[in-house]
Design a protein around this motif. Structure first.
Motif, mmCIF file in Angstrom:
data_model
loop_
_atom_site.group_PDB
_atom_site.id
_atom_site.type_symbol
_atom_site.label_atom_id
_atom_site.label_comp_id
_atom_site.label_asym_id
_atom_site.label_seq_id
_atom_site.Cartn_x
_atom_site.Cartn_y
_atom_site.Cartn_z
ATOM 1 N N THR A 232 0.838 -1.196 0.000
ATOM 2 C CA THR A 232 0.000 0.000 0.000
ATOM 3 C C THR A 232 0.875 1.249 0.000
ATOM 4 N N ASN A 233 0.546 2.189 -0.864
ATOM 5 C CA ASN A 233 1.274 3.443 -0.909
ATOM 6 C C ASN A 233 0.358 4.535 -0.363
ATOM 7 N N VAL A 234 0.196 4.536 0.950
ATOM 8 C CA VAL A 234 -0.728 5.454 1.603
ATOM 9 C C VAL A 234 -0.317 6.906 1.364
ATOM 10 N N LYS A 235 0.966 7.171 1.396
ATOM 11 C CA LYS A 235 1.443 8.542 1.240
ATOM 12 C C LYS A 235 1.073 9.113 -0.138
ATOM 13 N N SER A 236 1.055 8.262 -1.149
ATOM 14 C CA SER A 236 0.672 8.729 -2.489
ATOM 15 C C SER A 236 -0.795 9.139 -2.510
ATOM 16 N N PHE A 237 -1.640 8.381 -1.806
ATOM 17 C CA PHE A 237 -3.053 8.739 -1.744
ATOM 18 C C PHE A 237 -3.232 10.042 -0.971
ATOM 19 N N VAL A 282 -32.396 -1.598 -3.048
ATOM 20 C CA VAL A 282 -31.081 -1.282 -2.495
ATOM 21 C C VAL A 282 -30.011 -1.792 -3.461
ATOM 22 N N GLN A 283 -29.051 -0.945 -3.751
ATOM 23 C CA GLN A 283 -27.958 -1.333 -4.636
ATOM 24 C C GLN A 283 -26.642 -0.878 -4.028
ATOM 25 N N GLU A 284 -25.698 -1.804 -3.937
ATOM 26 C CA GLU A 284 -24.410 -1.490 -3.332
ATOM 27 C C GLU A 284 -23.348 -1.270 -4.411
ATOM 28 N N ILE A 285 -22.472 -0.321 -4.149
ATOM 29 C CA ILE A 285 -21.296 -0.153 -4.993
ATOM 30 C C ILE A 285 -20.067 -0.161 -4.086
ATOM 31 N N GLU A 286 -18.983 -0.673 -4.601
ATOM 32 C CA GLU A 286 -17.721 -0.690 -3.858
ATOM 33 C C GLU A 286 -16.689 0.113 -4.638
ATOM 34 N N ILE A 287 -16.154 1.123 -3.994
ATOM 35 C CA ILE A 287 -15.137 1.962 -4.629
ATOM 36 C C ILE A 287 -13.760 1.457 -4.233
ATOM 37 N N VAL A 288 -12.966 1.112 -5.226
ATOM 38 C CA VAL A 288 -11.587 0.673 -4.990
ATOM 39 C C VAL A 288 -10.678 1.838 -5.370
ATOM 40 N N TYR A 289 -10.015 2.417 -4.382
ATOM 41 C CA TYR A 289 -9.193 3.606 -4.601
ATOM 42 C C TYR A 289 -7.795 3.240 -5.095
ATOM 43 N N ASN A 290 -7.179 4.172 -5.792
ATOM 44 C CA ASN A 290 -5.776 4.000 -6.168
ATOM 45 C C ASN A 290 -4.922 3.933 -4.896
ATOM 46 N N PHE A 291 -3.929 3.076 -4.910
ATOM 47 C CA PHE A 291 -2.905 2.960 -3.866
ATOM 48 C C PHE A 291 -3.374 2.299 -2.573
ATOM 49 N N ILE A 292 -4.648 2.408 -2.189
ATOM 50 C CA ILE A 292 -5.078 1.871 -0.889
ATOM 51 C C ILE A 292 -6.178 0.826 -1.004
#
Length: 316
Positions: A232-237, A282-292
């Protein structure tokens, strides 16, 4: 040029090969066959910038029939079958009628039997709210975020890695079983227990299955390798979040800076009324972030607020 990992300070060998020393024709190897030696020289581009560029290139938008370009193409995927979701709209659609649809469902409903349809306007509102929560949380609770993101990434990575290793083991086991089956049906054909026609048909079926399994195993093996070296590149996020004090409107640049992909699940429940109350889908979405990766910023903010309330009560 924009894809060369050498700019990150790595050395790449075995990009090409030749059939023999007599041949002048160069054959490009699959990237999974490359040998990459990391950090062999000084990088000339930051890794976080390089990864964002790759994300933008993979999600390049094309104008639709009306000459417009949506924000989400290349970012939306069906949570069940993993296929890309395409934008659907016409000249007669109002903005609130525009939607994205699972491409597999669009082509073959026997493979993915749920539409996974999601309207563009509510999707935009949800994503905008999530990005606002992300910026707010990173700004206010930077140290907690670094710790929690690392822990979340470790749990997610270990779970995914275990699943892929298990799938790889099963594929390799079946490949070995097929080798035994090939030998057995060959012996049965030689001894006359199996006709030539039946032998040819079975051989083709088993060879096709084995070829597919070998291709799958190759992909899984590379994915396992990538997961094992992933970090994980937390600092980049954080660096991206620090560029924004608040986001009032979404655009493609912001989406590609923050988000790797968005997984859309099928709707559950039915619209109607019961005992005077409205039952909504009801509809779920999952957001996958860059780096984390996936991170629930709304839940993290709520936990911080609850901790603050408890602390105030304790002091009182």
């Amino acid at each position: 040029m924009l894809e060369r990992v050498e700019y990150l300070g790595h050395t790449v060998n075995f990009r090409t090969k030749k059939q023999s020393y007599k041949s002048k024709k160069t054959i490009w190897n699959d990237p999974s066959e490359w040998a990459i030696f990391e950090n062999t020289q000084e990088p000339i581009i930051d890794e976080s910038v390089f990864l964002i560029v790759q994300n933008i290139r993979q999600s390049r938008r094309r104008p639709n029939k009306m000459g417009e370009m949506g924000m989400f193409p290349g970012l939306l995927f069906c949570a069940d079958c993993g296929a890309t979701m395409y934008q659907c709209r016409t000249n007669h659609f109002k903005p609130e009628q525009e939607y994205y649809l699972c491409s597999t469902y669009r082509k073959d409903r026997t493979i993915c039997d749920n539409t996974h349809l999601i309207r563009t306007m509510p999707l935009t509102e949800v994503v905008l709210e999530n990005l606002r929560e992300a910026i707010s949380y990173v700004t206010q609770y930077k140290d907690d975020f670094i710790r929690e993101a690392a822990e979340t990434d470790m749990r997610t990575r270990d779970k995914v890695l275990l699943q892929k290793k298990d799938a790889l083991t099963q594929a390799e086991k079946r490949i070995a079983e097929l080798d035994v089956i090939f030998k057995r049906i060959y012996e049965d054909n030689i001894s006359g227990k199996l006709t030539d026609e039946r032998f040819i048909k079975l051989s083709r079926d088993y060879e096709l299955e084995q070829d597919n399994l070998k291709s799958t195993s190759k992909i899984l093996r590379e994915e396992v390798r990538q997961h094992e070296k992933c970090r994980t590149n937390v600092k980049s996020f954080i660096a991206i979040a620090d560029k924004y004090t608040d986001i009032t409107e979404l655009d493609a640049t912001i989406l590609n800076e923050f988000i790797d992909k968005i997984l859309v699940s099928k709707t559950s429940g039915k619209r109607g009324r019961r005992a005077g109350e409205t039952i909504a889908k009801v509809q779920e979405i999952e957001i996958v972030y860059n780096f984390i990766g996936a991170f629930d910023f709304g839940k993290a903010i709520e936990q911080e607020k609850n901790s603050s309330r408890i602390a105030k009560v304790g002091i009182a």
